[in-house]
Scaffold this motif. Structure first.
Motif, PDB file in Angstrom:
ATOM      1  N   PRO A   8       6.658  -8.754   2.157  1.00 55.45           N
ATOM      2  CA  PRO A   8       6.640  -7.441   1.497  1.00 55.45           C
ATOM      3  C   PRO A   8       7.241  -6.332   2.361  1.00 55.45           C
ATOM      4  O   PRO A   8       7.133  -6.353   3.587  1.00 55.45           O
ATOM      5  CB  PRO A   8       5.150  -7.183   1.242  1.00 55.45           C
ATOM      6  N   SER A  10       7.659  -1.816   2.174  1.00 61.21           N
ATOM      7  CA  SER A  10       7.088  -0.640   1.529  1.00 61.21           C
ATOM      8  C   SER A  10       8.084   0.499   1.505  1.00 61.21           C
ATOM      9  O   SER A  10       8.819   0.714   2.471  1.00 61.21           O
ATOM     10  CB  SER A  10       5.830  -0.192   2.282  1.00 61.21           C
ATOM     11  N   ILE A 151       5.923  -8.229  -6.113  1.00 65.42           N
ATOM     12  CA  ILE A 151       5.665  -7.330  -4.985  1.00 65.42           C
ATOM     13  C   ILE A 151       6.014  -5.923  -5.422  1.00 65.42           C
ATOM     14  O   ILE A 151       7.131  -5.663  -5.877  1.00 65.42           O
ATOM     15  CB  ILE A 151       6.487  -7.716  -3.741  1.00 65.42           C
ATOM     16  N   ARG A 170       0.393  -7.895   2.390  1.00 70.14           N
ATOM     17  CA  ARG A 170       0.282  -8.893   1.328  1.00 70.14           C
ATOM     18  C   ARG A 170      -0.476  -8.344   0.125  1.00 70.14           C
ATOM     19  O   ARG A 170      -0.416  -8.907  -0.969  1.00 70.14           O
ATOM     20  CB  ARG A 170      -0.429 -10.146   1.853  1.00 70.14           C
ATOM     21  N   GLN A 172       0.331  -5.935  -1.455  1.00 75.67           N
ATOM     22  CA  GLN A 172       1.327  -5.436  -2.409  1.00 75.67           C
ATOM     23  C   GLN A 172       1.667  -6.474  -3.478  1.00 75.67           C
ATOM     24  O   GLN A 172       2.352  -6.149  -4.451  1.00 75.67           O
ATOM     25  CB  GLN A 172       2.617  -5.039  -1.689  1.00 75.67           C
ATOM     26  N   ILE A 173       1.209  -7.698  -3.301  1.00 73.67           N
ATOM     27  CA  ILE A 173       1.452  -8.729  -4.312  1.00 73.67           C
ATOM     28  C   ILE A 173       0.496  -8.496  -5.468  1.00 73.67           C
ATOM     29  O   ILE A 173      -0.725  -8.579  -5.323  1.00 73.67           O
ATOM     30  CB  ILE A 173       1.276 -10.139  -3.723  1.00 73.67           C
TER      31      ILE A 173
END
Length: 200
Positions: A8, A10, A151, A170, A172-173
């Protein structure tokens, strides 16, 4: 269950790019070390029409314009970094599942968090256009019988809490039911980008 192991990224880190989800999703899709910041620095730009280039600035919100870049303008640029990048616009979700089965994630334009589509008229240098204004670009990485997994560059989820993804995680999954995801993907026009295996 199919879940591609993508690291991921951001859009808040290392510096906030509050409107830069397209660049972050593309960097994750390419998986070749090209940073989101590098992609966004030189991508095509346009004053008002995202079909021709990115509108606005990734670090600022512009309420009067549709602040994104559509695949028609984004894909030719991304081919500079990987010739296998394809404009998949119009593909069905079963077709995208086949792409995932080849271990290729998919950049997907869908309504933000699966909310109902908000259509809006925009004035561009090419005339008046109507687009779904509440789109968000994420990276589709998997599916099972009931859900799609992606994601989200902007958000992360910890338990029931939805929080800004201030750093890559993680968490963000995300997952969304197939029915809701299908509607969220269909309403903006099935816009998507992926790499096609075997294309050089």
């Amino acid at each position: 269950m199919k879940l591609i192991p993508v690291e991921p990224q951001s859009q808040w880190y290392p510096k906030p790019m509050i409107m830069g989800c397209e660049g972050v999703a593309a960097s994750m899709m390419l998986q070749n070390g090209v940073s989101a910041a590098a992609l966004m620095k030189h991508w095509p730009k346009h004053d008002s029409n995202p079909e021709k280039g990115y509108v606005g600035h990734p670090s600022k919100i512009s309420w009067d314009s549709h602040q994104t870049i559509f695949p028609a303008a984004f894909v030719p640029y991304l081919k500079q970094f990987d010739q296998s990048v394809m404009d998949g616009t119009g593909a069905s979700l079963p077709e995208l599942e086949a792409v995932l089965d080849q271990d290729q994630p998919v950049i997907v334009y869908h309504t933000h968090l699966g909310f109902p589509a908000l259509k809006r008229d925009f004035i561009t240098s090419d005339g008046r256009r109507q687009w779904v204004s509440n789109i968000h670009i994420t990276l589709l990485i998997g599916y099972d019988d009931d859900f799609y997994y992606y994601i989200d560059p902007l958000w992360m989820k910890i338990g029931p809490l939805l929080l800004p993804a201030l750093f890559p995680s993680r968490n963000q999954i995300m997952k969304m039911t197939k029915r809701r995801y299908s509607k969220s993907f269909d309403e903006p026009g099935r816009l998507c980008i992926y790499k096609k295996e075997g294309v050089q």
